[in-house]
Scaffold this motif. Sequence first.
Motif, mmCIF file in Angstrom:
data_model
loop_
_atom_site.group_PDB
_atom_site.id
_atom_site.type_symbol
_atom_site.label_atom_id
_atom_site.label_comp_id
_atom_site.label_asym_id
_atom_site.label_seq_id
_atom_site.Cartn_x
_atom_site.Cartn_y
_atom_site.Cartn_z
ATOM 1 N N THR A 86 0.831 -1.206 0.000
ATOM 2 C CA THR A 86 0.000 0.000 0.000
ATOM 3 C C THR A 86 0.867 1.258 0.000
ATOM 4 O O THR A 86 0.578 2.223 -0.717
ATOM 5 N N VAL A 87 1.938 1.231 0.777
ATOM 6 C CA VAL A 87 2.850 2.379 0.837
ATOM 7 C C VAL A 87 3.585 2.559 -0.489
ATOM 8 O O VAL A 87 3.794 3.688 -0.949
ATOM 9 N N ASP A 88 3.979 1.460 -1.126
ATOM 10 C CA ASP A 88 4.727 1.518 -2.381
ATOM 11 C C ASP A 88 4.120 0.523 -3.361
ATOM 12 O O ASP A 88 4.494 -0.650 -3.389
ATOM 13 N N PRO A 89 3.173 0.982 -4.211
ATOM 14 C CA PRO A 89 2.486 0.070 -5.136
ATOM 15 C C PRO A 89 3.425 -0.632 -6.114
ATOM 16 O O PRO A 89 3.044 -1.660 -6.690
ATOM 17 N N ALA A 90 4.645 -0.121 -6.283
ATOM 18 C CA ALA A 90 5.607 -0.789 -7.157
ATOM 19 C C ALA A 90 5.976 -2.170 -6.625
ATOM 20 O O ALA A 90 6.494 -3.015 -7.361
ATOM 21 N N ARG A 91 5.712 -2.397 -5.328
ATOM 22 C CA ARG A 91 6.011 -3.692 -4.720
ATOM 23 C C ARG A 91 4.885 -4.706 -4.904
ATOM 24 O O ARG A 91 4.988 -5.831 -4.416
ATOM 25 N N ASP A 92 3.823 -4.320 -5.587
ATOM 26 C CA ASP A 92 2.692 -5.228 -5.780
ATOM 27 C C ASP A 92 3.178 -6.525 -6.425
ATOM 28 O O ASP A 92 3.888 -6.504 -7.422
ATOM 29 N N GLY A 93 2.789 -7.655 -5.845
ATOM 30 C CA GLY A 93 3.238 -8.958 -6.331
ATOM 31 C C GLY A 93 4.380 -9.548 -5.539
ATOM 32 O O GLY A 93 4.733 -10.710 -5.723
ATOM 33 N N MET A 94 4.970 -8.744 -4.641
ATOM 34 C CA MET A 94 6.065 -9.291 -3.844
ATOM 35 C C MET A 94 5.518 -10.294 -2.833
ATOM 36 O O MET A 94 4.367 -10.234 -2.402
ATOM 37 N N GLY A 95 6.359 -11.228 -2.473
ATOM 38 C CA GLY A 95 5.958 -12.224 -1.494
ATOM 39 C C GLY A 95 7.151 -13.073 -1.113
ATOM 40 O O GLY A 95 8.291 -12.802 -1.503
ATOM 41 N N THR A 96 6.889 -14.109 -0.347
ATOM 42 C CA THR A 96 7.969 -14.978 0.103
ATOM 43 C C THR A 96 7.423 -16.353 0.439
ATOM 44 O O THR A 96 6.265 -16.501 0.817
ATOM 45 N N THR A 97 8.264 -17.357 0.259
ATOM 46 C CA THR A 97 7.963 -18.658 0.836
ATOM 47 C C THR A 97 8.307 -18.593 2.323
ATOM 48 O O THR A 97 8.990 -17.669 2.773
ATOM 49 N N LEU A 98 7.866 -19.574 3.067
ATOM 50 C CA LEU A 98 8.308 -19.717 4.456
ATOM 51 C C LEU A 98 8.248 -21.184 4.846
ATOM 52 O O LEU A 98 7.213 -21.833 4.683
ATOM 53 N N THR A 99 9.350 -21.690 5.336
ATOM 54 C CA THR A 99 9.365 -22.977 6.019
ATOM 55 C C THR A 99 10.032 -22.744 7.369
ATOM 56 O O THR A 99 11.190 -22.315 7.426
ATOM 57 N N ALA A 100 9.277 -22.990 8.430
ATOM 58 C CA ALA A 100 9.759 -22.734 9.789
ATOM 59 C C ALA A 100 9.527 -23.955 10.650
ATOM 60 O O ALA A 100 8.467 -24.591 10.582
ATOM 61 N N GLY A 101 10.516 -24.270 11.483
ATOM 62 C CA GLY A 101 10.396 -25.370 12.423
ATOM 63 C C GLY A 101 10.569 -24.859 13.837
ATOM 64 O O GLY A 101 11.553 -24.185 14.147
ATOM 65 N N LEU A 102 9.598 -25.157 14.699
ATOM 66 C CA LEU A 102 9.621 -24.706 16.088
ATOM 67 C C LEU A 102 9.593 -25.935 16.991
ATOM 68 O O LEU A 102 8.706 -26.783 16.892
ATOM 69 N N LEU A 103 10.581 -26.029 17.869
ATOM 70 C CA LEU A 103 10.722 -27.173 18.758
ATOM 71 C C LEU A 103 9.998 -26.907 20.073
ATOM 72 O O LEU A 103 10.267 -25.922 20.753
ATOM 73 N N ALA A 104 9.058 -27.788 20.402
ATOM 74 C CA ALA A 104 8.323 -27.698 21.664
ATOM 75 C C ALA A 104 8.518 -29.020 22.399
ATOM 76 O O ALA A 104 7.893 -30.024 22.049
ATOM 77 N N GLY A 105 9.406 -29.028 23.393
ATOM 78 C CA GLY A 105 9.760 -30.281 24.050
ATOM 79 C C GLY A 105 10.550 -31.159 23.106
ATOM 80 O O GLY A 105 11.638 -30.798 22.677
ATOM 81 N N ASP A 106 9.981 -32.314 22.731
ATOM 82 C CA ASP A 106 10.625 -33.167 21.729
ATOM 83 C C ASP A 106 9.830 -33.188 20.428
ATOM 84 O O ASP A 106 10.052 -34.041 19.564
ATOM 85 N N THR A 107 8.905 -32.249 20.274
ATOM 86 C CA THR A 107 8.051 -32.190 19.090
ATOM 87 C C THR A 107 8.455 -31.035 18.190
ATOM 88 O O THR A 107 8.544 -29.891 18.642
ATOM 89 N N LEU A 108 8.715 -31.331 16.927
ATOM 90 C CA LEU A 108 8.970 -30.299 15.933
ATOM 91 C C LEU A 108 7.652 -29.938 15.262
ATOM 92 O O LEU A 108 6.974 -30.805 14.702
ATOM 93 N N VAL A 109 7.286 -28.666 15.337
ATOM 94 C CA VAL A 109 6.100 -28.165 14.645
ATOM 95 C C VAL A 109 6.573 -27.409 13.409
ATOM 96 O O VAL A 109 7.345 -26.452 13.510
#
Length: 239
Positions: A86-109
């Motif tokens: 919205t601030v810079d319409p030239a950025r329209d279409g930008m994005g990113t993948t994301l793969t994240a792993g969070l360890l809770a005890g012995d469980t990877l989420v």
Amino acid sequence: MTLILRSSIRNDVGLVRTNNEDSALAGDRLVAVADGMGGLPAGEVASEIVIRILDELTPPNVPDEAADALRAVVSTANQRIRAAITVDPARDGMGTTLTAGLLAGDTLVLAQVGDSRCYLLRDGELTQLTRDDTFVQALVDQGALSPDQARHHPQRSLVTRAVQGSDTPPAIGVLTLVPGDRLLLCSDGLSDYVEDPPIATTLAAYPDRQQCGEQLVKLAHQAGAPDNVTVVVSDVTAA
């Protein structure tokens, strides 16, 4: 048992591109790779937004809460990317993948949007823990392409879901980890050009995480490395 991650990041621009749109994070309980898209400088802006939000996260100790926290991260990232466009319409279409792993005890989420991957090496055997959100993976799922055909398909990098301002929730998966497991998170700059067997061999052959990451990037270079290459190598240990 409470487990922690010992990790190393290797981030490389590749042999063709002049800018790096990948971002990564490696903490003792949280690891992530984000591969920006949308061209200079928008892709790197998007990947930095989501990694910055993750970096501010206080990781919960309960798997269900960890999953909710990762969903909230993706939701906030979509909001901030939408605001940046919205601030810079030239950025329209930008994005990113994301793969994240969070360890809770012995469980990877695991939380994933896009085609950055998470692999597990356990007892010498490599398992891909994530499913690519890509056009060719959908064709593989339908039986229209074999995995080998998908690897060499000209549209293999066409992503069908990304963090790019819309209300796109991540796919969530959980896995119980044990000490001695090794995780690899990577952008498609590695997985699109280096096949699983040499990835598995490298993860098993290099106990030093930094050296392992450097060797994985070297394999991508030997394959031509037309894209940015980011790897996070994480060893699971008892706290």
